[in-house]
Design an enzyme around this catalytic site. Structure first.
Site, mmCIF file in Angstrom:
data_model
loop_
_atom_site.group_PDB
_atom_site.id
_atom_site.type_symbol
_atom_site.label_atom_id
_atom_site.label_comp_id
_atom_site.label_asym_id
_atom_site.label_seq_id
_atom_site.Cartn_x
_atom_site.Cartn_y
_atom_site.Cartn_z
ATOM 1 N N GLU A 112 45.540 37.768 41.577
ATOM 2 C CA GLU A 112 45.463 36.329 41.258
ATOM 3 C C GLU A 112 46.170 35.942 39.942
ATOM 4 O O GLU A 112 46.520 34.767 39.842
ATOM 5 C CB GLU A 112 43.977 35.895 41.160
ATOM 6 C CG GLU A 112 43.245 35.917 42.461
ATOM 7 C CD GLU A 112 42.951 37.341 42.939
ATOM 8 O OE1 GLU A 112 42.946 37.562 44.156
ATOM 9 O OE2 GLU A 112 42.758 38.227 42.091
ATOM 10 N N ASP B 204 35.539 39.015 48.299
ATOM 11 C CA ASP B 204 34.184 39.543 48.118
ATOM 12 C C ASP B 204 33.143 38.541 48.591
ATOM 13 O O ASP B 204 32.896 37.523 47.933
ATOM 14 C CB ASP B 204 33.941 39.879 46.640
ATOM 15 C CG ASP B 204 34.859 40.972 46.135
ATOM 16 O OD1 ASP B 204 35.534 41.595 46.968
ATOM 17 O OD2 ASP B 204 34.902 41.189 44.911
ATOM 18 N N ASP C 253 45.534 43.976 46.165
ATOM 19 C CA ASP C 253 44.300 43.337 45.727
ATOM 20 C C ASP C 253 44.462 42.881 44.280
ATOM 21 O O ASP C 253 45.459 43.199 43.620
ATOM 22 C CB ASP C 253 43.167 44.365 45.853
ATOM 23 C CG ASP C 253 41.788 43.779 45.707
ATOM 24 O OD1 ASP C 253 41.652 42.545 45.727
ATOM 25 O OD2 ASP C 253 40.828 44.564 45.573
#
Length: 928
Positions: free
Chosen positions: A451, A573, A448
């Site tokens: 980015e 999300d 996770d």
């Protein structure tokens, strides 16, 4: 720009007007320069073309022009054309060739401008299906389809065009293409598209990976996929192609309906054209190049439960037991960062997740055939007593700024980010995963925040006068930071439309790694930013594969071109709203086009708590996502499927059907791995000539012939469904028949616990009897559902089934641990025939798998004189075989020739071995 525009989220709204003015100094319609002239072109030694371009008139808008460019063109195979344009005199950044393997262009020449000969006698070079042509002054190129003469891409501009000619500067590249007004475009992600899967002219399409939640519409999100599919229908005949611009730099893509313009802040122009001509062959060709989707273990197609907030082993264990008690299928239980010691990777919280207690829990989970997955973020806590950090520092694996590891902040507080472009980092990461697996035998990893997400911006230091992290929310920056504006990488001349929650345009380095930070071999973060999640997934996949020789499962948030070769993806999300429920379909379908078929959204929404009605509808839809997982936020109340009795009922119904469909879904997963075919597909994939389906985003297909039509609106017990032409049968009630001409929507009943799923004609669907785990379900007898058009007289149907040992890293035939079966059926001259052709039946035979039931839908009449053979030998014992039929009913009133009798004929109790060829037949019109 950073200092004047966006120092903190608190100031973003206040400076919105200022940001807007400074960023758009030149509008997207402004023509920059006069383009380039072609000064030489000849055949290259590797079979392509090599040419050189010279700028016609220099200007300094967004920086000086690169004076000479090298053009390389090659038909790489029958259906793929490459056009590569770069600086002719100096090497430039490209997506690393070891990350995404492909042919290197010819070496640069240093004598540009001396020779102006153009030896080629034609300005057109033809391949098997694609034709490359060019104009010399100003230079422009076109790509045409040979079979129908369509121009697929045309970069030439004249005075009447709203766009200009080729622009190539160090930090600004621009190129455009004309488009027909009626082209339907798909792709250019990752973003949440409120208008559905079909790209809408004038919506923003910005590609630059960012930790922007999926609730933000028309915004650059977690992934970067600079590829689009173009579907055109001319005179009732559809054809599709795709265009990939292989470039990892940030870019804006302006789609204006009749043209499309790329504005890129670095790298090269490296175009790949895939000829199709069907949507399915486009994805086949695309994934052949970028990498076939990773093989998925069978259990990964089961249902997954996760939550940020399972605070200890006992709570996690209770969730598993509550699913069992509620009789809701569950295959995988997940822990977010709750299992970690102070949010540090590869650790266990000694109080809440003591190792002995966790191992006891996992022993119970594994004994049921269930799996356990945990989260691992890339940020490594800066902590001198932390072994992972110590070993990382010793191996020099972190991204640097001015020769020191760049300090950032995520959940553990101060962190350094590993540089996965460095081979030493991959080796270190692999070792850390091995160490952790010895500590906890996890069955997969969830990566996770890659980015990369950073709670701070700029150049930071650990404060000396206060604790960090402090007592505030974990996502508030607690480091001492200052803006970095020293270089042109920190403040590039052209500002792409990078957005935050407010919709305000922001600097490239906002809440991520500074763009002037440096990776291995001097690679700038400015160039490699959008590759981080891709490189993270490659390293994690490699580490898991080396553990026990098992098939890895990796779930990643950030993706790039080729990520599907290594990982599954969830859409990040989202929000527990009806709008987000609807958006999830488009995002899922886009990722299938991107070559990442194992995808799904957080069921019931990540935050806040959904309503009971919404969660009912979401599990009905989510049960048919390729990746099906309920996941919620730490601050939301519990929303597991057993929390509400009504949701539990919907879950048992929808997931019960999913678990019956697992053999079909797994076969689709095999098809995805071998041909790139998406598991979940837009309607136009199977019906490319059905133009009404080109923008359809409220329904989708699983495979070629299973259509899912969810309820997406509050307070309704009906759903409007558009059926492509043909006969469709309800999967939940096979007596229900829809005979469609594709002319209008049909309103179907959809009570709270019902989702409409329909099977198309000419299909053979392999199903099993389900269970509470995939391990249990895959041992049950098979049921083959055969569908003919209603009242069929002369028709064919087919299907397939792939079975294997899903522990093995490879998913293929020929290893002795897999079986593949083609199923065929015909109805002709009142005779019904059904048979199988088995490849490598040994595996299925060893597992003792049998076909117990066959249901044939759409027949005119019942029948008798049943004949069954196994491996050419007649089945002698029919004592347990039942043969019966029931008349189906139509949802619409039909008159005249359309009114025809349609029956379900069922044969059960046969116990046919799946691993042997069988054949059965009967004559219709004889009473049974």
């Amino acid at each position: 720009m950073f200092s004047s525009c966006c120092c903190s989220r608190a100031r973003v709204v206040l400076v919105f007007v200022l940001c807007s003015v400074t960023i758009f100094r030149v509008s997207d319609a402004t023509k920059i320069g006069k383009g380039y002239s072609l000064i030489s072109i000849e055949e290259a030694s590797n079979g392509g073309l090599i040419g050189h371009l010279q700028v016609k008139q220099k200007n300094n808008i967004y920086g000086p022009d690169i004076p000479y460019l090298q053009l390389f063109v090659k038909h790489e195979n029958d259906d793929r054309l490459r056009i590569h344009i770069t600086d002719a005199e100096n090497s430039r950044w490209e997506v690393p060739y070891n990350m995404l393997p492909r042919e290197q262009p010819p070496a640069l020449k240093k004598t540009i401008g001396k020779s102006r000969e153009i030896p080629l006698t034609s300005s057109e070079v033809s391949g098997s299906e694609l034709i490359f042509s060019y104009t010399s002054d100003p230079f422009g190129f076109a790509v045409k389809r040979k079979s129908n003469g369509q121009t697929l891409f045309n970069s030439s501009a004249d005075g009447s065009d709203p766009f200009g000619n080729l622009v190539f500067k160090d930090q600004y590249l621009e190129i455009s293409t004309k488009l027909p007004n009626d082209a339907s475009l798909y792709g250019l992600g990752e973003n949440t598209q409120p208008h559905g899967i079909k790209l809408k002219p004038n919506d923003p399409y910005t590609l630059y990976t960012a930790d922007n939640s999926a609730i933000n519409l028309n915004t650059n999100l977690y992934g970067s996929h600079p590829v689009y599919m173009d579907l055109r229908n001319v005179n009732g005949q559809a054809s599709a192609h795709a265009v990939l611009l292989l470039n990892s730099n940030g870019m804006d893509v302006f789609y204006r309906g009749n043209y499309l313009t790329y504005k890129i802040i670095g790298g090269v122009l490296d175009f790949y054209f895939f000829s199709g001509p069907t949507p399915l062959t486009v994805v086949d060709q695309y994934t052949q190049f970028v990498g076939r989707p990773a093989p998925m273990p069978y259990w990964s197609l089961g249902f997954h439960q996760c939550r940020w907030g399972y605070r200890n082993v006992s709570i996690t264990e209770a969730v598993v037991e509550n699913y069992k008690k509620a009789k809701i299928p569950l295959d995988v239980i997940w822990n977010d960062d709750d299992h970690m010691d102070a949010a540090k990777d590869f650790t266990l919280d000694p109080i809440n997740f003591p190792r002995p207690k966790l191992l006891t829990f996992l022993e119970k989970v594994h004994s049921r055939g269930m799996k356990y997955i945990v989260l691992i973020d890339p940020g490594i806590a800066v902590n001198s007593s932390y072994g992972v950090y110590q070993r990382g520092m010793a191996s020099d694996v972190f991204i640097k700024y001015e020769d020191k590891p760049l300090l950032a902040q995520v959940w553990p507080g101060p962190v350094y980010f590993p540089d996965f472009l460095n081979p030493k980092t991959v080796k270190w990461w692999t070792d850390e995963i091995k160490r952790f697996h010895k500590l906890v035998p996890v069955d997969g990893l969830w990566i996770d925040m890659n980015e990369v997400s950073n709670f701070c911006s700029g150049l930071c230091t650990i404060p000396k006068d206060r604790p960090c992290p402090g007592s505030g929310p974990g996502w508030e920056c607690c480091l001492d930071c200052k803006n970095i504006t020293k270089t042109r990488w920190d403040d590039p001349p052209y500002k792409i439309n990078v957005s935050a929650i407010t919709g305000t345009q922001l600097p490239l380095g906002f809440k991520t790694i500074a763009t002037s930070a440096v990776h291995y071999n001097g690679v700038l973060e400015y160039n490699a930013h959008s590759l981080y999640g891709f490189s993270h997934a490659i390293a994690t996949h490699e580490a898991l594969q080396g553990l026990e020789g098992k098939r890895p499962f990796v779930l990643t948030r950030s993706t790039f071109v080729g990520s599907g070769k290594y990982a599954a993806h969830w859409t990040g999300d989202n929000k527990g709203t009806w709008a987000d429920l609807k958006y999830s379909i488009s995002t899922m379908l886009n990722f299938g086009i991107f070559g990442i078929p194992m995808v799904g959204s957080d069921i019931c929404g990540f935050y806040p708590q959904p309503t009971e009605e919404l969660c009912n509808r979401w599990i009905e839809l989510g049960a048919f996502y390729p990746f099906s997982r309920d996941h919620a936020n730490f601050y939301s109340p519990s929303q597991e499927l057993y929390v509400w009795d009504s949701v539990a009922k919907s879950a048992r119904n929808a997931l019960g059907m999913r678990y019956k469909l697992l053999p079909y879904l797994y076969t689709l997963s095999y098809e995805a791995h071998t041909s790139g075919a998406p598991i979940a597909r837009p309607i136009f994939f199977s019906f490319p000539n059905f133009t009404r389906g080109y923008g359809l985003s409220t329904q989708f297909l699983l495979g070629s012939s299973l259509m899912v039509s969810p309820v997406l609106k509050k307070g309704t017990s009906k759903v409007k469904v558009l059926f492509p032409p043909g006969t469709w049968y309800s999967l939940f009630d096979m007596m229900q028949t829809v005979l469609s001409k594709g002319e209008h929507y049909l309103t179907l009943d959809a009570p709270l616990h019902v989702i409409n799923v329909h099977i198309y004609q000419n299909t053979i669907l392999p199903m099993q009897q389900g269970g509470l785990t995939s391990k249990e379900a895959r041992k049950t007898p098979f049921n083959l559902v055969v569908t003919f058009p209603a009242g069929a007289a002369e028709e064919k149907a087919k299907g397939k089934l792939f079975l294997d040992n899903d522990e093995l890293p490879e998913m293929k035939l020929g290893n002795g641990y897999s079986t593949y079966i083609d199923f065929y059926a015909t109805v002709s001259q009142k005779m019904v025939k059904l048979w199988s052709v088995v490849q490598e039946g040994k595996f299925a035979l060893e597992k003792g798998l049998i076909i117990d039931r066959v249901s044939v839908l759409g027949l005119e009449e019942m029948g008798g004189e049943l004949s069954i053979e196994v491996d050419g030998n007649p089945l002698s014992n029919f004592s347990d075989v039942e043969f019966n039929g029931s008349e189906q009913y139509y949802l619409e009133k039909l008159e005249g020739r359309e009114k025809r009798k349609s029956m379900v004929v069922e044969v059960k109790g046969m116990k046919l071995p799946v691993g042997k060829n069988f054949a059965m037949s009967w004559k219709m019109g004889i009473s049974g």
